[in-house]
Motif scaffolding. Structure first.
Motif, PDB file in Angstrom:
ATOM      1  N   GLU A   1      11.666  -4.816  -9.537  1.00  8.08           N
ATOM      2  CA  GLU A   1      10.421  -5.213  -8.885  1.00  8.08           C
ATOM      3  C   GLU A   1      10.037  -4.221  -7.792  1.00  8.08           C
ATOM      4  OE1 GLU A   1       7.044  -7.435  -7.937  1.00  8.08           O
ATOM      5  OE2 GLU A   1       8.382  -7.485  -9.681  1.00  8.08           O
ATOM      6  N   LEU A   2      10.999  -3.736  -7.028  1.00  9.36           N
ATOM      7  CA  LEU A   2      10.724  -2.751  -5.984  1.00  9.36           C
ATOM      8  C   LEU A   2      10.243  -1.422  -6.581  1.00  9.36           C
ATOM      9  CD1 LEU A   2      10.821  -2.041  -2.982  1.00  9.36           C
ATOM     10  CD2 LEU A   2      13.226  -1.401  -3.283  1.00  9.36           C
ATOM     11  N   ARG A   3      10.854  -0.990  -7.698  1.00  8.96           N
ATOM     12  CA  ARG A   3      10.399   0.244  -8.353  1.00  8.96           C
ATOM     13  C   ARG A   3       8.970   0.114  -8.875  1.00  8.96           C
ATOM     14  NH1 ARG A   3       9.589   2.410 -13.056  1.00  8.96           N
ATOM     15  NH2 ARG A   3       9.982   0.403 -14.072  1.00  8.96           N
ATOM     16  N   ARG A   4       8.633  -1.057  -9.421  1.00 10.84           N
ATOM     17  CA  ARG A   4       7.282  -1.258  -9.951  1.00 10.84           C
ATOM     18  C   ARG A   4       6.254  -1.222  -8.834  1.00 10.84           C
ATOM     19  NH1 ARG A   4       3.899  -5.210 -10.338  1.00 10.84           N
ATOM     20  NH2 ARG A   4       5.378  -6.670  -9.357  1.00 10.84           N
ATOM     21  N   ARG A   5       6.587  -1.810  -7.675  1.00  9.02           N
ATOM     22  CA  ARG A   5       5.650  -1.804  -6.551  1.00  9.02           C
ATOM     23  C   ARG A   5       5.431  -0.386  -6.018  1.00  9.02           C
ATOM     24  NH1 ARG A   5       7.403  -6.167  -2.247  1.00  9.02           N
ATOM     25  NH2 ARG A   5       5.476  -5.332  -1.287  1.00  9.02           N
ATOM     26  N   MET A   6       6.520   0.410  -5.989  1.00  5.00           N
ATOM     27  CA  MET A   6       6.369   1.794  -5.536  1.00  5.00           C
ATOM     28  C   MET A   6       5.495   2.599  -6.495  1.00  5.00           C
ATOM     29  SD  MET A   6      10.212   2.629  -4.115  1.00  5.00           S
ATOM     30  CE  MET A   6       9.687   4.298  -3.691  1.00  5.00           C
ATOM     31  N   VAL A   7       5.655   2.326  -7.770  1.00  3.71           N
ATOM     32  CA  VAL A   7       4.800   3.026  -8.747  1.00  3.71           C
ATOM     33  C   VAL A   7       3.338   2.636  -8.559  1.00  3.71           C
ATOM     34  CG1 VAL A   7       4.286   3.249 -11.200  1.00  3.71           C
ATOM     35  CG2 VAL A   7       6.649   3.339 -10.401  1.00  3.71           C
ATOM     36  N   ASP A   8       3.107   1.368  -8.218  1.00  5.25           N
ATOM     37  CA  ASP A   8       1.729   0.939  -7.999  1.00  5.25           C
ATOM     38  C   ASP A   8       1.146   1.515  -6.716  1.00  5.25           C
ATOM     39  OD1 ASP A   8       1.939  -0.500 -10.302  1.00  5.25           O
ATOM     40  OD2 ASP A   8       2.429  -2.409  -9.306  1.00  5.25           O
ATOM     41  N   LEU A   9       1.973   1.805  -5.722  1.00  3.45           N
ATOM     42  CA  LEU A   9       1.491   2.329  -4.451  1.00  3.45           C
ATOM     43  C   LEU A   9       1.279   3.832  -4.458  1.00  3.45           C
ATOM     44  CD1 LEU A   9       3.606   0.245  -1.888  1.00  3.45           C
ATOM     45  CD2 LEU A   9       1.162   0.050  -2.367  1.00  3.45           C
ATOM     46  N   LEU A  10       1.926   4.536  -5.333  1.00  2.00           N
ATOM     47  CA  LEU A  10       1.797   5.998  -5.340  1.00  2.00           C
ATOM     48  C   LEU A  10       0.351   6.475  -5.551  1.00  2.00           C
ATOM     49  CD1 LEU A  10       5.029   7.180  -7.210  1.00  2.00           C
ATOM     50  CD2 LEU A  10       4.416   7.527  -4.809  1.00  2.00           C
ATOM     51  N   PRO A  11      -0.449   5.889  -6.423  1.00  2.00           N
ATOM     52  CA  PRO A  11      -1.836   6.370  -6.577  1.00  2.00           C
ATOM     53  C   PRO A  11      -2.688   6.158  -5.337  1.00  2.00           C
ATOM     54  CG  PRO A  11      -1.156   5.160  -8.521  1.00  2.00           C
ATOM     55  CD  PRO A  11      -0.118   4.934  -7.492  1.00  2.00           C
ATOM     56  N   LEU A  12      -2.312   5.222  -4.486  1.00  2.00           N
ATOM     57  CA  LEU A  12      -3.099   4.940  -3.304  1.00  2.00           C
ATOM     58  C   LEU A  12      -2.797   5.885  -2.145  1.00  2.00           C
ATOM     59  CD1 LEU A  12      -2.870   1.025  -3.327  1.00  2.00           C
ATOM     60  CD2 LEU A  12      -4.658   2.507  -4.312  1.00  2.00           C
ATOM     61  N   ILE A  13      -1.717   6.635  -2.229  1.00  3.85           N
ATOM     62  CA  ILE A  13      -1.353   7.560  -1.147  1.00  3.85           C
ATOM     63  C   ILE A  13      -2.093   8.878  -1.365  1.00  3.85           C
ATOM     64  CG2 ILE A  13       0.557   8.768  -0.033  1.00  3.85           C
ATOM     65  CD1 ILE A  13       2.401   6.561  -0.962  1.00  3.85           C
ATOM     66  N   PRO A  14      -2.781   9.430  -0.307  1.00  2.00           N
ATOM     67  CA  PRO A  14      -3.480  10.735  -0.466  1.00  2.00           C
ATOM     68  C   PRO A  14      -2.500  11.819  -0.845  1.00  2.00           C
ATOM     69  CG  PRO A  14      -4.179   9.615   1.532  1.00  2.00           C
ATOM     70  CD  PRO A  14      -3.050   8.843   1.017  1.00  2.00           C
ATOM     71  N   SER A  15      -3.012  12.776  -1.594  1.00  2.00           N
ATOM     72  CA  SER A  15      -2.148  13.857  -2.072  1.00  2.00           C
ATOM     73  C   SER A  15      -1.675  14.754  -0.948  1.00  2.00           C
ATOM     74  CB  SER A  15      -2.898  14.687  -3.126  1.00  2.00           C
ATOM     75  OG  SER A  15      -4.080  15.223  -2.561  1.00  2.00           O
TER      76      SER A  15
END
Length: 344
Positions: A317-331
Motif C-alpha cells: 500500500e505504501l509503494r502504491r501511494r508513492m507511485v501515485d504521488l510521483l506525477p504530482l512532484i515537479p520535475s
C-alpha cells in the motif's frame, strides 16, 4: 531330685528352651544331668524365682518396672501373686495357684507351665525346634514299633515303593491328570518375564539401541570397545611370550600406561562435540529467525481504515501511494539537490 523319664525329657526341653532364648540366668551353668535340671526348675529357690521373673519380663516389658517388683525384698508374696495374675491373663493357671509359682506343685505341672510360658517368648520355640536332643531321637528310632522297619531295611528284598506310593499308583487316574491351569500360569509368567526384559533393555542403552540408531555416538559403546581392545592387547602379549617366543627374537611389545593417544582422542572428541552443539544452536537460531519473519509477514498487526493488514500488504500500500504521488512532484524538485530546496 529324681524324676520319671517323661519328666526328665521335659526338663531337658525346658532347659534347652531357656538356653535358646539366651536367658542370662542359665548361662555358665552347663548342666548335663536331668536331675540337676529338675532341681533347678522345680525346687523352690531364689534362682527359680528369678527365672520366672525373667520370662515374665520377656513377655511383658512393663512387668519389671511395676511397683510390686520394687518391693520384692520386703514382701516376696507380692511377686508371686503378680506372676500368678500374669499366668491367669495368659490362661495358663489361676490367680490362686501360688504353689505352682513357689515351686511346691508337682514337677510335671511345673515343667508344663514353664514350657507353655516359653512358647510365648519370641523366637524361643523356633530356636529350640532346630536343636533336637540326640538321645530323644535315638530312643524314637529304636522304639519297639520301629524295629520291624529297621529289620526290613537290612534285607535285600526291600520294596522301593512305599505304601503311600503304591496307593497313589493304584488310585483313580483322574487324580493324576495334569492341572489345566498350569499352561495359563506358565504363559503369564513368560509374559511377565518378557515385559521385565523389555524394561531392562530400555534402561540399558548399550543393549539394543544400535539397530535403529547406528550413526549415533554412544559413550557406552566406546567404553566397551576400549575394554575389548585392552583384553585383546593383553591376550596378544601373553601369546607372544608363550608361543611366539621361539620364532621371534624381538622383545615382547610394551604397552604404555600413560595412554596419551586416548587422552588426545578424548580431547578431540570433546572439541568435536562442542562444535556440533554450536552448529545445532546456529540451526535452531536460524529456524527461530525464519519463523519470526514468517510470523511478521503473515500476522495482521497493522490497521488501516479499520481493517487489519499484514506487513506485506502495508508495504504494498505504501509503494502504491508513492507511485501515485510521483506525477504530482515537479520535475525540478526531482533533479535539484536537496540542499537547494532548503532541506537540512
Amino acid at each position: 531330685m529324681a524324676g520319671s523319664s517323661k519328666e526328665e525329657l521335659l526338663a531337658r526341653h525346658v532347659y534347652a528352651a531357656l538356653q535358646a532364648a539366651s536367658c542370662p540366668l542359665v548361662e555358665g551353668l552347663y548342666l548335663q544331668e536331668a536331675d540337676s535340671m529338675l532341681q533347678l526348675l522345680c525346687a523352690p529357690s531364689q534362682h527359680r524365682t528369678d527365672i520366672l521373673k525373667w520370662i515374665c519380663s520377656s513377655l511383658n516389658p512393663h512387668f519389671a518396672l511395676s511397683k510390686p517388683m520394687a518391693v520384692r525384698s520386703s514382701s516376696p508374696d507380692v511377686l508371686t501373686k503378680k506372676i500368678a495374675v500374669l499366668g491367669q491373663e495368659l490362661m495358663l493357671c489361676r490367680a490362686d495357684d501360688l504353689d505352682l509359682i513357689r515351686g511346691e506343685a508337682s514337677s510335671d505341672r511345673q515343667l508344663r507351665f514353664l514350657k507353655q510360658l516359653l512358647t510365648l517368648v519370641p523366637g524361643c520355640e523356633k530356636s529350640t525346634g532346630d536343636r533336637p536332643d540326640p538321645e530323644v531321637l535315638l530312643n524314637e528310632l529304636y522304639a519297639a514299633e520301629n524295629l520291624p522297619h529297621l529289620s526290613q531295611m537290612l534285607k535285600l528284598t526291600l520294596d522301593p515303593w512305599p505304601a503311600h506310593s503304591k496307593a497313589l499308583r493304584k488310585g483313580p487316574k483322574s487324580s493324576l491328570e495334569p492341572n489345566r491351569k498350569a499352561p495359563a500360569e506358565v504363559a503369564a509368567l513368560l509374559q511377565l518375564t518378557r515385559s521385565t526384559l523389555e524394561q531392562l533393555q530400555s534402561q540399558c542403552e548399550f543393549l539394543g539401541g544400535e539397530a535403529h540408531s547406528a550413526g549415533v555416538f554412544s559413550p557406552s559403546s566406546l567404553r566397551v570397545a576400549a575394554c575389548d581392545l585392552q583384553l585383546l592387547m593383553a591376550t596378544f602379549n601373553h601369546v607372544f611370550d608363550t608361543d611366539l617366543r621361539a620364532y621371534c627374537s624381538r622383545d615382547s611389545p610394551c604397552f604404555s600406561n600413560e595412554a596419551d593417544v586416548f587422552q588426545r582422542t578424548h580431547q578431540l572428541l570433546l572439541a568435536f562435540i562442542m562444535e556440533l552443539e554450536m552448529l545445532k544452536e546456529v540451526s535452531e537460531a536460524s529456524a527461530s529467525m525464519t519463523e519470526e519473519v514468517n510470523h511478521l509477514q503473515t500476522q495482521q498487526s497493522y490497521r488501516r481504515q479499520g481493517e487489519k493488514r499484514t506487513l506485506t500488504e502495508q508495504l504494498e500500500e505504501l509503494r502504491r501511494r508513492m507511485v501515485d504521488l510521483l506525477p504530482l512532484i515537479p520535475s525540478r524538485w526531482l533533479t535539484r539537490p536537496w540542499a537547494d530546496l532548503g532541506v537540512r
